[in-house]
Scaffold this motif. Structure first.
Motif, PDB file in Angstrom:
ATOM      1  N   LEU A  18       0.889  -1.228  -0.043  1.00  0.00           N
ATOM      2  CA  LEU A  18       0.175   0.069  -0.019  1.00  0.00           C
ATOM      3  C   LEU A  18       0.955   1.133   0.114  1.00  0.00           C
ATOM      4  CD1 LEU A  18      -2.933   1.370   0.239  1.00  0.00           C
ATOM      5  CD2 LEU A  18      -2.499   1.259   2.742  1.00  0.00           C
ATOM      6  N   TYR A  19       0.490   2.136  -0.828  1.00  0.00           N
ATOM      7  CA  TYR A  19       1.383   3.404  -0.875  1.00  0.00           C
ATOM      8  C   TYR A  19       0.423   4.738  -0.976  1.00  0.00           C
ATOM      9  CZ  TYR A  19       5.391   0.555  -2.644  1.00  0.00           C
ATOM     10  OH  TYR A  19       6.271  -0.271  -2.725  1.00  0.00           O
ATOM     11  N   LYS A  20       0.933   5.728  -0.198  1.00  0.00           N
ATOM     12  CA  LYS A  20       0.022   6.911  -0.102  1.00  0.00           C
ATOM     13  C   LYS A  20       0.575   8.193  -0.685  1.00  0.00           C
ATOM     14  CE  LYS A  20      -2.225   9.788   3.497  1.00  0.00           C
ATOM     15  NZ  LYS A  20      -2.499   9.934   4.731  1.00  0.00           N
ATOM     16  N   THR A  75       5.001  12.652  -4.902  1.00  0.00           N
ATOM     17  CA  THR A  75       5.735  11.537  -4.195  1.00  0.00           C
ATOM     18  C   THR A  75       4.712  10.578  -3.519  1.00  0.00           C
ATOM     19  OG1 THR A  75       5.620  13.038  -2.272  1.00  0.00           O
ATOM     20  CG2 THR A  75       7.537  13.389  -3.762  1.00  0.00           C
ATOM     21  N   TRP A  76       5.438   9.357  -3.280  1.00  0.00           N
ATOM     22  CA  TRP A  76       4.619   8.159  -2.578  1.00  0.00           C
ATOM     23  C   TRP A  76       5.358   7.562  -1.400  1.00  0.00           C
ATOM     24  CZ3 TRP A  76      -0.372   7.063  -4.371  1.00  0.00           C
ATOM     25  CH2 TRP A  76      -0.735   7.465  -5.591  1.00  0.00           C
ATOM     26  N   VAL A  77       4.685   7.242  -0.620  1.00  0.00           N
ATOM     27  CA  VAL A  77       5.196   6.454   0.509  1.00  0.00           C
ATOM     28  C   VAL A  77       4.408   5.398   1.014  1.00  0.00           C
ATOM     29  CG1 VAL A  77       5.714   6.895   3.192  1.00  0.00           C
ATOM     30  CG2 VAL A  77       6.186   9.143   1.807  1.00  0.00           C
ATOM     31  N   GLN A  78       5.428   4.115   1.026  1.00  0.00           N
ATOM     32  CA  GLN A  78       4.759   2.887   1.432  1.00  0.00           C
ATOM     33  C   GLN A  78       4.200   3.029   2.958  1.00  0.00           C
ATOM     34  OE1 GLN A  78       7.368  -0.329   0.302  1.00  0.00           O
ATOM     35  NE2 GLN A  78       5.561  -1.873   0.852  1.00  0.00           N
ATOM     36  N   ALA A  79       3.034   2.463   3.121  1.00  0.00           N
ATOM     37  CA  ALA A  79       2.566   2.585   4.238  1.00  0.00           C
ATOM     38  C   ALA A  79       2.922   1.003   5.041  1.00  0.00           C
ATOM     39  CB  ALA A  79       0.988   2.588   4.213  1.00  0.00           C
ATOM     40  N   THR A  80       2.866   1.232   6.344  1.00  0.00           N
ATOM     41  CA  THR A  80       3.151  -0.260   7.162  1.00  0.00           C
ATOM     42  C   THR A  80       1.671  -0.866   7.398  1.00  0.00           C
ATOM     43  OG1 THR A  80       4.959   1.115   8.390  1.00  0.00           O
ATOM     44  CG2 THR A  80       4.042  -0.987   9.066  1.00  0.00           C
ATOM     45  N   ILE A  81       1.990  -2.316   6.863  1.00  0.00           N
ATOM     46  CA  ILE A  81       0.724  -3.182   6.771  1.00  0.00           C
ATOM     47  C   ILE A  81       0.823  -4.569   7.512  1.00  0.00           C
ATOM     48  CG2 ILE A  81      -0.447  -1.875   4.673  1.00  0.00           C
ATOM     49  CD1 ILE A  81       0.528  -4.595   3.065  1.00  0.00           C
ATOM     50  N   PRO A  82       0.145  -5.160   7.841  1.00  0.00           N
ATOM     51  CA  PRO A  82       0.178  -6.603   8.445  1.00  0.00           C
ATOM     52  C   PRO A  82       1.080  -7.406   7.424  1.00  0.00           C
ATOM     53  CG  PRO A  82      -1.782  -5.757   8.948  1.00  0.00           C
ATOM     54  CD  PRO A  82      -1.388  -4.947   7.847  1.00  0.00           C
TER      55      PRO A  82
END
Length: 826
Positions: A77-79, A86-93
């Motif tokens: 998942l990216y936000k 610009t995109w930042v990868q989210a922390t997911i399970p």
């Protein structure tokens, strides 16, 4: 798993299908010519994986998810917060391998993700964020989530492999809906929603915010449904289909609206009803179609073609345009953007508050919470710089009775449609001692970048606190002890005094007014909030009076003196003696009228707690009954007993009866009652115990010229007459009756004799039987008696007497003769 995906992919890659694509290429060009770039498509970003979903919340904030069904790949998942620059990868399970299907942000911080894990180790259907989507945590909900949405009444999760899920407590707990294998759920307003299915069942619709669902008239696989917000119109493009369907009654019925050259990806998006968008699948054609006349006609703008069941999005921005975000079917996957110029009006960004949000009231001992929505409903973006709480004099307000439970993190960027909730609590408990009203002002300091202005918006917060209407309770509300005997143990009851306020409750004193009640204990320590104290009240009955009175509680609570009353009542009754009898019907049985008697007993017991008087004891009836004891008045003390003795000695025959009656009463205040005992007996016939020796008589051995007699004596030792009849002798004729009485009466203490003679006339053993019948004189069937006789005959005996001595005739001459006689005597 979605088994049909792999079969469709194999078909799409077959030579036959590739040949068909060549033929259709010319036809498709008629509808959608040119490349994505020629149609205005611009590359936004490329990601290391297959893209499954893109969702922009506004022109600056958006999400991209990686991972699809048909290929084993880890999800990601990216936000972006700058429109995709610009995109930042989210922390997911970790451990998930499948697809992130849907994202639903409740506000700028909180949101949900529906996730379906087909190949990995994860097994949760729902993730949650509280930090604007940068960190996601799995919830306990197990399943394969395919979409998620929320209404004011519920959070709803569709599930590819299980029943869909509903939560009415903000996602804390879930219960199952009535259908399994569902794909998408969307709402047009707070009440009306549509749910699509995977296989074999009807679509569903809800009209109560998702709490209950009803079947629609449509049943086909579909992975997306688009509601035109605020209207009853819904649009859907089912899987493996080129038909766009439409509902105008909130999803109850559906019909075809338009068709496309090839299969769609299944997603329909739009901007109200001004723009509708639909995209075709990969391996067939590239192209995005849009309509500006509510789906009647469509135009192709080219663009990428992704895998089926993926989801693109469309948004309107603050520059007067509409932007579509879509992606291709490659890995790494590329996100594209297409913009439309429109004539949208640009407004001035100003924070707005939900209507009448700020009134809160609470009693002194009860907390309450309030809140409101902070939103930007204009097109301009704004930046919330500060939140300040002021009193009515514009001075910063601080109080332990008031506080915020949730405030957005500042500075807070709010784009068009952004919403954030502010929650506060009002807890006057223990800090205010009287009714209080406070008006606070929340100053929202914000910056409008478009207008380049900084301003304040004020929202008033009206707070009230009141003393509780009932700061304590008394249970029971009144005391009624009922009727109690004065000689029983004094009963008691429990009174519970409960403190309903948030301050200690002090009992100054407790006073009993009236007679008959007594407090067994007292309350010494203050009663803590939400605690209780117990009192025991005893009833002391006296005489036959009704006791009325009150217990008055003098209390102090929150600095105020309170007086409360509790009425009581009880009925005193003179000590009660209770009579019990062992039997009220006596049976004497059958007793001989001439000699027998029996004794009957009956027990009187006082099981009460006071003295009983027994009087008027009388026995009436046949003279065979007589009262032996308790013929005079007597006193029966508590828990004591007396025995009544009655003799039955009948002197006549037949049924006899009598009644025993007496009166019993308590020693005072009691008219008493009469009691009757019935007695019955039978005077039976006199006992005729006929005395007779019935043993065998043996006459012994007799010669034929001999005879011998024996006598049978019949003796009646009883007290009534016995009848002898039917005397017969049967057997050998050498036995005979010498003395035979005719049918006769054998009186009490008298006898009769029968003489039997044996005169044998021959040799050998001989026998005979004497039989007769004996019975009482009346009402007696009697009995037969027999006596057996035997004897032996010896026959005639030769006892010859003769003189065998030598006879001497002497000397005789020849002419002489002499005679002699020989006697033979038998």
């Amino acid at each position: 798993m979605k088994l049909g995906i792999m079969r469709r992919i194999m078909f799409l890659k077959s030579p036959a299908f590739q040949w068909m694509l060549g033929i259709l290429a010319l036809f498709i060009g008629i509808f959608c010519a040119g490349s994505a770039q020629a149609q205005g498509w611009k590359k936004v970003a490329t990601f290391n994986g297959l893209i499954a979903n893109v969702k922009f919340l506004n022109s600056r904030v958006g999400f991209v998810t990686l991972g699809i069904y048909s290929v084993s790949n880890s999800v990601a998942l990216y936000k972006t917060t700058d429109g995709g620059a610009t995109w930042v990868q989210a922390t997911i399970p970790s451990g998930y391998d499948g697809r992130i299907d849907d994202i639903d942000m409740i506000d700028s911080l909180h949101g949900w993700i529906a996730v379906a894990d087909y190949h990995g180790a994860g097994n949760r259907a729902l993730w949650h964020t509280t930090d604007a989507g940068m960190t996601w945590n799995q919830t306990p909900l197990v399943g394969w989530g395919t979409s998620v949405t929320h209404t004011p009444r519920a959070v709803i999760i569709t599930d590819f492999g299980n029943y869909f899920h509903i939560s009415t407590d903000g996602g804390a707990t879930f219960f199952n809906g009535p259908m399994s294998s569902t794909n998408c759920v969307r709402f047009a307003d707070s009440l009306h929603g549509v749910m699509t299915v995977f296989r074999g069942s009807s679509w569903m619709n809800s009209s109560d915010g998702g709490l209950t669902w009803q079947n629609s008239n449509f049943a086909t696989e579909c992975w997306s449904v688009y509601p035109d917000s605020g209207t009853p119109n819904f649009y859907a493009a089912p899987e493996v289909s080129n038909i766009l369907y439409h509902s105008t009654d909130y999803g109850k019925t559906w019909g075809p609206l338009a068709s496309f050259p090839k299969w769609t990806t299944g997603t329909v998006a739009g901007i109200g009803d001004k723009y509708l968008f639909c995209q075709l699948q990969h391996l067939q054609t590239n192209g995005m179609y849009y309509s500006t006349d509510k789906g009647v006609s469509w135009r192709c703008i080219g663009g990428p073609g992704p895998h089926p069941d993926t989801r693109f999005c469309a948004i309107e921005d603050c520059t007067g345009g509409v932007t579509v975000y879509a992606f291709d079917d490659q890995s790494p996957g590329t996100l594209y953007r297409y913009s439309f110029d429109t004539t949208l009006t640009v407004g001035s960004g100003v924070p707005e508050f939900s209507s009448n949000p700020s009134r809160a009231s609470a009693t002194l001992c009860q907390d309450t919470t309030g809140g409101f929505l902070l939103s930007n409903n204009h097109c301009d973006a704004i930046l919330i710089l500060g939140l300040t709480l002021l009193d009515s004099n514009s001075i910063a307000f601080t109080s332990g009775a008031f506080g915020f439970d949730s405030l957005p993190k500042l500075p807070l960027a709010m784009y068009k449609g952004s919403k954030d909730s502010i929650r506060y609590h009002w807890n006057p408990s223990g800090r205010l001692t009287k009714d209080t009203s406070i008006t606070l002002r929340l100053k929202v300091h914000y910056f409008n970048s478009v207008r380049d202005t900084t301003a304040d918006t004020i929202v008033a917060i009206e707070l009230k606190s009141t003393n509780p209407a009932n700061s304590f309770s008394l249970r029971p509300a009144a005391i009624n002890m009922g009727t109690v005997s004065s000689c029983s143990r004094p009963p008691d009851t429990t009174v519970i005094l409960r403190n309903l306020s948030c301050l200690p409750l002090v009992v100054d004193s407790i006073v009993v007014h009236g007679s008959g009640f007594k407090l067994l204990d007292s309350i010494l320590a203050p009663i803590a909030p939400d605690d209780s104290a117990m009192l025991h009240v005893q009833f002391l009955p006296v005489g036959n009076d009704i006791s009325n009175g009150t217990i008055t509680f003098y209390l102090e609570e929150a600095g105020a003196h309170i007086k409360s009353f509790m009425p009581f009542q009880g009925q005193s009754k003179q000590g009660l003696g209770i009579l019990e009898m062992s039997d009220t019907s006596l049976q004497a049985g059958s007793i001989s009228f001439c000699a027998g008697d029996t004794v009957l007993t009956d027990t009187l017991r006082n099981t009460g707690c006071d003295t009983l008087i027994i009087s008027g004891m009388r026995l009436l009836g046949d003279s065979g009954f007589s009262l032996v004891s308790l013929s005079t008045d007597s006193v029966l003390l508590p828990d004591s007993s007396e025995i009544i003795t009655i003799q039955f000695a009948p002197r006549v025959k037949g049924v006899q009866s009598a009644t025993l009656s007496f009166h019993s009463r308590n020693i005072a205040y009691d008219p008493g009652q009469d009691t009757m005992v019935t007695i019955a007996g039978l005077g039976s016939t006199g006992a005729t115990v006929l005395d007779i020796d019935t043993s065998i008589r043996n006459f012994g051995a007799l010669y034929a010229c001999e005879s011998r007699d024996t006598t049978i004596t019949l003796y009646n030792p009883g007290c009534d007459t016995s009848v002898i009849s039917g005397i017969t002798l049967s057997g050998d004729s050498d036995f005979s009756l010498v003395s035979v009485p005719a049918d006769s009466l054998v009186l009490p203490d008298s006898s009769e004799t029968i003489i039997i003679r044996f005169s044998p006339r021959g040799k050998g053993t001989q026998s005979a039987v004497l039989s007769f019948h004996s019975q009482d004189i009346v009402n007696d069937p009697g009995r037969d008696r027999i006596i057996t006789f035997d004897g032996s005959g010896l026959g005639g005996q030769s006892a010859l007497l003769a003189d065998t001595s030598l006879r001497d005739f002497g000397a005789l001459y020849p002419c002489e003769s002499r005679d002699t006689t020989i006697w033979l005597y038998n």
